[in-house]
Design a protein around this motif. Sequence first.
Motif: not given
Length: 148
Positions: A50-73
């Motif tokens: 469960n811990k690694n599953l949550i990490e895989e889901l959240l880190e993916s979301q965080n990294e993609l949003r960090k990459c595009t943060h100013d283009l995707d308010p």
Amino acid sequence: MFINPGALSKKSSVNSTNLSCQELRDGLQQGFYDIQSHGLNHKDLTRLSNKNLIEELLESQNELRKCTHDLDPQQKVASHFAYPYGAYNQRVQKYVSKYYLSGYLYNNKILNRSFLKNQYEIPRLTVNRQESVQDLIENLIQHSTKNQ
């Protein structure tokens, strides 16, 4: 595009065939594609704790949003998820539903909206490096004639 941000090309990788964050940004800004999550490192989620599953889901979301943060308010990037290898079960679906608006299968089927019963089991066509544009067109034609 369903992206694994763990595989994004780094600035120093001249010969990488993977997209970089800047290339994702350029394509998003020009309206070429929509960027969604496919897990951080393309792992079989059904085999993770469960811990690694949550990490895989959240880190993916965080990294993609960090990459595009100013283009995707409105944070539309990484709001949908495609299961790596199409591997999912009730536990995986439960966690995906906590962080994403929908989940996509890997079953090479075209969505027939009248049969959609679960927004975390949406069929999708496979598009990857092994399939040519011609293969994709033929697949679309084949599926559309079956559904008529």
